[in-house]
Design an enzyme around this catalytic site. Sequence first.
Site, PDB file in Angstrom:
ATOM      1  N   ASP A  14       8.650  14.114 -82.291  1.00  0.00           N
ATOM      2  CA  ASP A  14       9.698  13.278 -81.691  1.00  0.00           C
ATOM      3  C   ASP A  14      10.291  13.880 -80.426  1.00  0.00           C
ATOM      4  O   ASP A  14      10.434  13.185 -79.419  1.00  0.00           O
ATOM      5  CB  ASP A  14      10.821  13.028 -82.710  1.00  0.00           C
ATOM      6  CG  ASP A  14      10.458  11.905 -83.678  1.00  0.00           C
ATOM      7  OD1 ASP A  14       9.536  11.124 -83.362  1.00  0.00           O
ATOM      8  OD2 ASP A  14      11.099  11.827 -84.737  1.00  0.00           O
ATOM      9  N   ARG A  94      23.822  22.504 -86.187  1.00  0.00           N
ATOM     10  CA  ARG A  94      23.991  21.535 -85.084  1.00  0.00           C
ATOM     11  C   ARG A  94      25.113  21.924 -84.125  1.00  0.00           C
ATOM     12  O   ARG A  94      24.941  21.831 -82.906  1.00  0.00           O
ATOM     13  CB  ARG A  94      24.183  20.113 -85.610  1.00  0.00           C
ATOM     14  CG  ARG A  94      22.927  19.354 -86.083  1.00  0.00           C
ATOM     15  CD  ARG A  94      21.668  20.070 -85.969  1.00  0.00           C
ATOM     16  NE  ARG A  94      20.479  19.347 -86.404  1.00  0.00           N
ATOM     17  CZ  ARG A  94      19.533  19.869 -87.166  1.00  0.00           C
ATOM     18  NH1 ARG A  94      19.655  21.111 -87.636  1.00  0.00           N
ATOM     19  NH2 ARG A  94      18.449  19.193 -87.468  1.00  0.00           N
ATOM     20  N   ASP A 123      22.818  14.332 -88.484  1.00  0.00           N
ATOM     21  CA  ASP A 123      22.677  15.288 -87.391  1.00  0.00           C
ATOM     22  C   ASP A 123      23.100  14.717 -86.044  1.00  0.00           C
ATOM     23  O   ASP A 123      23.673  15.411 -85.210  1.00  0.00           O
ATOM     24  CB  ASP A 123      21.241  15.828 -87.337  1.00  0.00           C
ATOM     25  CG  ASP A 123      20.938  16.710 -88.535  1.00  0.00           C
ATOM     26  OD1 ASP A 123      21.871  17.385 -89.018  1.00  0.00           O
ATOM     27  OD2 ASP A 123      19.788  16.725 -89.001  1.00  0.00           O
ATOM     28  N   SER A 174      10.105  15.579 -93.982  1.00  0.00           N
ATOM     29  CA  SER A 174      10.913  15.965 -92.835  1.00  0.00           C
ATOM     30  C   SER A 174      11.662  17.242 -93.217  1.00  0.00           C
ATOM     31  O   SER A 174      12.391  17.274 -94.198  1.00  0.00           O
ATOM     32  CB  SER A 174      11.882  14.822 -92.512  1.00  0.00           C
ATOM     33  OG  SER A 174      12.939  15.319 -91.710  1.00  0.00           O
TER      34      SER A 174
HETATM   35  N1  ARG Z   1      21.134  15.870 -95.515  1.00  0.00           N
HETATM   36  C1  ARG Z   1      21.259  17.148 -94.925  1.00  0.00           C
HETATM   37  C2  ARG Z   1      22.411  17.191 -93.959  1.00  0.00           C
HETATM   38  O1  ARG Z   1      22.836  16.167 -93.533  1.00  0.00           O
HETATM   39  C3  ARG Z   1      19.955  17.609 -94.300  1.00  0.00           C
HETATM   40  C4  ARG Z   1      19.654  17.089 -92.950  1.00  0.00           C
HETATM   41  C5  ARG Z   1      18.303  17.531 -92.463  1.00  0.00           C
HETATM   42  N2  ARG Z   1      18.088  17.216 -91.080  1.00  0.00           N
HETATM   43  C6  ARG Z   1      16.901  16.951 -90.543  1.00  0.00           C
HETATM   44  N3  ARG Z   1      16.885  16.636 -89.277  1.00  0.00           N
HETATM   45  N4  ARG Z   1      15.791  16.984 -91.225  1.00  0.00           N
HETATM   46  O2  ARG Z   1      22.908  18.231 -93.625  1.00  0.00           O
END
Ligand code: ARG
Length: 400
Positions: A14, A94, A123, A174
């Site tokens: 991506d 992040r 995110d 993912s």
């Molecule tokens: N659900 C978790 C969170 O919001 C994991 C997020 C994983 N992010 C990703 N881009 N794969 O913190």
Amino acid sequence: MGKRVVLAYSGGLDTSVAVKWLGEEKGMEVIALAADVGQGGDFDEIRRRALVAGAVEAVVVDCKEEYARDFVVPALKANAKYEGKYPLVSSLSRPIIAKHLVAAAREHGAEAIAHGCTGKGNDQVRFEVSTRALAPDLDIVAPVREWGLTREQSIEYAARFDIPVTVTKASPYSIDQNLWGRTIECGILEDPWEQPPEEVYELTTPTATEATELTIGFVQGVPVSIDGKELPLHELIERVTTVVGSYGWGRIDMVENRRVGIKSREIYECPGSLALLMAHADLEDLTLERDLAHEKARLEPRYAELVYDGLWFSPLKQALDAFVAESQRFVTGEVRLRCEVPGRCIVAGRRSEVGLYDYGLATYEAADKFRHQDAEGFVRLWGLGIETWANRQVRKGETR
Ligand code: ARG
């Protein structure tokens, strides 16, 4: 010359397509920024890919130390686990990435930052709210949210522009990873009834054959040593992750509430963070005065929620940080973590020079120095109100 944008770049499909897309569709010059937060991987290769995909500049920032010190430590001190379970792995990385995107935007004269998040996740919230907190003047572009390509179409797009991506036999999962753990989503995991296949795990493959112990030394809430040997924080976390993970301990399977209103099934591997959080909380049990411990416990879920919701850089979060930092003044001592086959990690013991456990007060043996006679009056007054209430009702002949 088009507008410049700094893109949070991972080297995956991506964000690689996003490099090209930002140039083609938006006429922007892309500076790709890859942040090393302990996810592993070949950063030379990631840089190379960004350039091949069309970035005018590709920078790699080693943030491991800063991430451990300024992001992981405050969360550890706050015993932060979202919904009581998830140690905030992606939620913590992040804001630091956003901080570096903003710094790079300033350095390279960019007017915008960009990220590769979808519209369904947390995110995007964390990247964007953090960026706006740090640099309200910067624009934010979210190509993946805008372009509406399926995964197939993204692969075609990459092929059309000779973008080097390695998704021949695409993993259905993912993954996001950093020092504090690993998150796994998608594929079969989207059915909350299905047990995760063993193949999803990387940090918690059980290989250990005999029990072991790690003595974690803490100074004011910060882990500083293992078995008496001081280590830089990010190395200490990696070490605990490796040892505890080898017992197959540290997995989480949960259905969680995303900020955007979706319930999602999440698999996490967090051997290092869960073990350190367990050790830290245990040392607090020994060293925190009762009222402080109870008040802190009330604030901890709120702290975790703020971080999860993308409010790392916010006034309430900062104020809570100040409270939490003050609470850690005496959280100094050692905790014995014991790992056993199969799949067990426990606190086997704890000690502290400034601990509030007083043997003379606690013991039932001869060394007892507790003033037993004080108890009688204390308990009488403690129950006085209840006694008065009970007597009144007995007089009125009421039953309880
Ligand atoms: N659900 C978790 C969170 O919001 C994991 C997020 C994983 N992010 C990703 N881009 N794969 O913190």
